[in-house]
Design a protein around this motif. Structure first.
Motif, PDB file in Angstrom:
ATOM      1  N   ASN A 120       0.854  -1.193   0.000  1.00  0.00           N
ATOM      2  CA  ASN A 120       0.000   0.000   0.000  1.00  0.00           C
ATOM      3  C   ASN A 120       0.884   1.235   0.000  1.00  0.00           C
ATOM      4  O   ASN A 120       1.499   1.571   1.015  1.00  0.00           O
ATOM      5  CB  ASN A 120      -0.928   0.003   1.226  1.00  0.00           C
ATOM      6  N   ALA A 179      -0.119   4.451  -1.066  1.00  0.00           N
ATOM      7  CA  ALA A 179      -0.798   5.738  -0.924  1.00  0.00           C
ATOM      8  C   ALA A 179      -0.413   6.390   0.396  1.00  0.00           C
ATOM      9  O   ALA A 179      -0.133   5.717   1.386  1.00  0.00           O
ATOM     10  CB  ALA A 179      -2.308   5.536  -0.990  1.00  0.00           C
ATOM     11  N   SER A 180      -0.398   7.702   0.424  1.00  0.00           N
ATOM     12  CA  SER A 180      -0.021   8.418   1.637  1.00  0.00           C
ATOM     13  C   SER A 180      -1.149   8.379   2.653  1.00  0.00           C
ATOM     14  O   SER A 180      -2.321   8.217   2.306  1.00  0.00           O
ATOM     15  CB  SER A 180       0.326   9.875   1.291  1.00  0.00           C
ATOM     16  N   HIS A 228      -5.044   8.591   3.211  1.00  0.00           N
ATOM     17  CA  HIS A 228      -5.781   8.063   2.059  1.00  0.00           C
ATOM     18  C   HIS A 228      -5.520   6.582   1.842  1.00  0.00           C
ATOM     19  O   HIS A 228      -6.313   5.906   1.157  1.00  0.00           O
ATOM     20  CB  HIS A 228      -5.420   8.875   0.812  1.00  0.00           C
ATOM     21  N   CYS A 229      -4.445   6.063   2.438  1.00  0.00           N
ATOM     22  CA  CYS A 229      -4.203   4.619   2.330  1.00  0.00           C
ATOM     23  C   CYS A 229      -5.262   3.807   3.069  1.00  0.00           C
ATOM     24  O   CYS A 229      -5.370   2.595   2.884  1.00  0.00           O
ATOM     25  CB  CYS A 229      -2.807   4.287   2.856  1.00  0.00           C
ATOM     26  N   ASN A 262      -8.450   4.250   2.637  1.00  0.00           N
ATOM     27  CA  ASN A 262      -9.608   4.095   1.768  1.00  0.00           C
ATOM     28  C   ASN A 262      -9.630   2.688   1.164  1.00  0.00           C
ATOM     29  O   ASN A 262      -8.652   2.236   0.558  1.00  0.00           O
ATOM     30  CB  ASN A 262      -9.569   5.148   0.660  1.00  0.00           C
ATOM     31  N   ASN A 263     -10.747   2.006   1.343  1.00  0.00           N
ATOM     32  CA  ASN A 263     -10.946   0.631   0.874  1.00  0.00           C
ATOM     33  C   ASN A 263     -10.037  -0.382   1.566  1.00  0.00           C
ATOM     34  O   ASN A 263     -10.036  -1.566   1.197  1.00  0.00           O
ATOM     35  CB  ASN A 263     -10.749   0.527  -0.649  1.00  0.00           C
ATOM     36  N   LEU A 300     -13.223   9.977   9.437  1.00  0.00           N
ATOM     37  CA  LEU A 300     -13.109   9.287   8.159  1.00  0.00           C
ATOM     38  C   LEU A 300     -14.169   9.774   7.170  1.00  0.00           C
ATOM     39  O   LEU A 300     -13.880   9.989   5.983  1.00  0.00           O
ATOM     40  CB  LEU A 300     -13.243   7.774   8.369  1.00  0.00           C
ATOM     41  N   LEU A 342     -13.301  13.143   5.662  1.00  0.00           N
ATOM     42  CA  LEU A 342     -12.258  13.036   4.637  1.00  0.00           C
ATOM     43  C   LEU A 342     -12.718  12.205   3.430  1.00  0.00           C
ATOM     44  O   LEU A 342     -11.948  12.023   2.481  1.00  0.00           O
ATOM     45  CB  LEU A 342     -11.001  12.399   5.236  1.00  0.00           C
ATOM     46  N   ARG A 343     -13.957  11.709   3.502  1.00  0.00           N
ATOM     47  CA  ARG A 343     -14.520  10.860   2.443  1.00  0.00           C
ATOM     48  C   ARG A 343     -13.667   9.611   2.227  1.00  0.00           C
ATOM     49  O   ARG A 343     -13.440   9.171   1.091  1.00  0.00           O
ATOM     50  CB  ARG A 343     -14.674  11.659   1.138  1.00  0.00           C
ATOM     51  N   ILE A 344     -13.210   9.087   3.308  1.00  0.00           N
ATOM     52  CA  ILE A 344     -12.451   7.839   3.294  1.00  0.00           C
ATOM     53  C   ILE A 344     -13.369   6.725   3.761  1.00  0.00           C
ATOM     54  O   ILE A 344     -13.994   6.823   4.819  1.00  0.00           O
ATOM     55  CB  ILE A 344     -11.211   7.937   4.202  1.00  0.00           C
ATOM     56  N   GLN A 345     -13.469   5.671   2.977  1.00  0.00           N
ATOM     57  CA  GLN A 345     -14.362   4.556   3.298  1.00  0.00           C
ATOM     58  C   GLN A 345     -13.568   3.252   3.390  1.00  0.00           C
ATOM     59  O   GLN A 345     -13.393   2.548   2.390  1.00  0.00           O
ATOM     60  CB  GLN A 345     -15.467   4.439   2.240  1.00  0.00           C
TER      61      GLN A 345
END
Length: 295
Positions: free
Chosen positions: A181, A183-184, A187-188, A190-191, A211, A214-217
């Motif tokens: 993984n 991504a920084s 954002h890492c 997310n998913n 979360l 930040l629209r992180i799911q």
């Protein structure tokens, strides 16, 4: 009024698991013990034991009575030890309830000031749900409760909630996850598979709100009331997990994981909850007046 000799026979039998074993420990005949327990049950109008095959087991009422008996006779034993000991060896009981949302290492650090007093302290720790522990505090079976939230307003208890520690939240993952993984943070997430504290944890709502903002799911793959169990699953690579930032070094060294990021926008707080009658206990005073820890 309860006959405490008979109540002691009940307690000894419940702890031993049978009348025969209790009779050997108390150096009495089984007939004496069974007869005295029968008199106790008759005087109270309840059944404390029921027959199961050739043995006995506690009834629901008996199990409840046993919890009180444990406190009564443990306190009695401590009192006897204190009175028999010399003044330099006497220790004072300090009974603490620890909400299961509080990491055990955090609990130790918060309780440490009580263990360095000039007056010896014998600490008794009980872990459980906050509501249950506050009930014990209200009837003075506990001197202090450690929690991740202040006393709820709906509890009609005259007490105080003293904030002891505040810190941000760090996120960890097994090394195998880290390698795949790129991504920084954050954002890492997310998913990504995420392990989260149980619904009773105060930080759970703050984490999910952060979360969502930040629209992180992430994919919630596990919920845990016990933070130590959550870390064990994280160490095994099941998912990313979080812990108070103040214990980052400890988490990394104990679980061989990698810290992937931290935030101070999600804050964990820990409180000491006490009631007026126990506010002057030296251990309670020491904990409440220790320098606050903010990370």
């Amino acid at each position: 009024m309860i006959n405490y000799k008979q109540f002691h026979y009940f307690w000894a039998t419940a702890k031993a698991g049978s009348i025969v074993k209790a009779s050997k420990q108390l150096h009495l005949t089984p007939q004496t013990i069974s007869g005295q327990i029968a008199i106790l049950e008759a005087s109270l109008g309840v059944s404390l034991f029921r027959k199961v095959g050739r043995g006995i087991e506690l009834t629901e009422t008996g199990e409840l009575a046993l919890t009180y008996a444990d406190d009564i006779f443990q306190t009695g034993n401590a009192l006897e030890e204190m009175l028999r000991a010399g003044s330099k060896e006497r220790s004072r009981l300090f009974r603490v309830g620890i909400s299961d949302a509080v990491p055990k290492s955090i609990a130790y650090h918060l309780l440490a000031p009580a263990m360095s007093l000039a007056e010896p302290i014998k600490i008794i720790c009980r872990e459980g749900k906050l509501e249950s522990l506050l009930g014990e505090l209200a009837i003075h079976r506990l001197d202090l409760v450690l929690s991740d939230r202040p006393m709820p307003s709906e509890f009609d208890i005259k007490g105080r909630s003293n904030a002891l520690m505040e810190c941000g939240l760090s996120f960890f993952a097994a090394n195998s996850f880290q390698a795949s993984n790129l991504a920084s943070f954050p954002h890492c997430l997310n998913n990504a598979p995420l392990l989260v504290p149980g619904e009773d944890s105060a930080v759970r709502k703050r984490l999910m709100l952060w979360l969502n903002t930040l629209r992180i799911q992430p994919q919630i793959v596990g919920e845990f009331d016990d933070s130590a169990l959550m870390r064990a699953f994280g160490q095994a690579g099941v998912g990313i997990f979080c812990a108070p930032s103040i214990i980052t070094d400890e988490v990394i060294s104990q679980h061989n994981v990698t810290k992937i990021g931290e935030t101070n926008e999600v804050v964990e707080r820990f409180y000491a909850i006490s009631v007026e009658r126990r506010a002057n206990h030296p251990a309670v005073v020491a904990i409440n007046t220790a320098p606050s820890k903010i990370s």
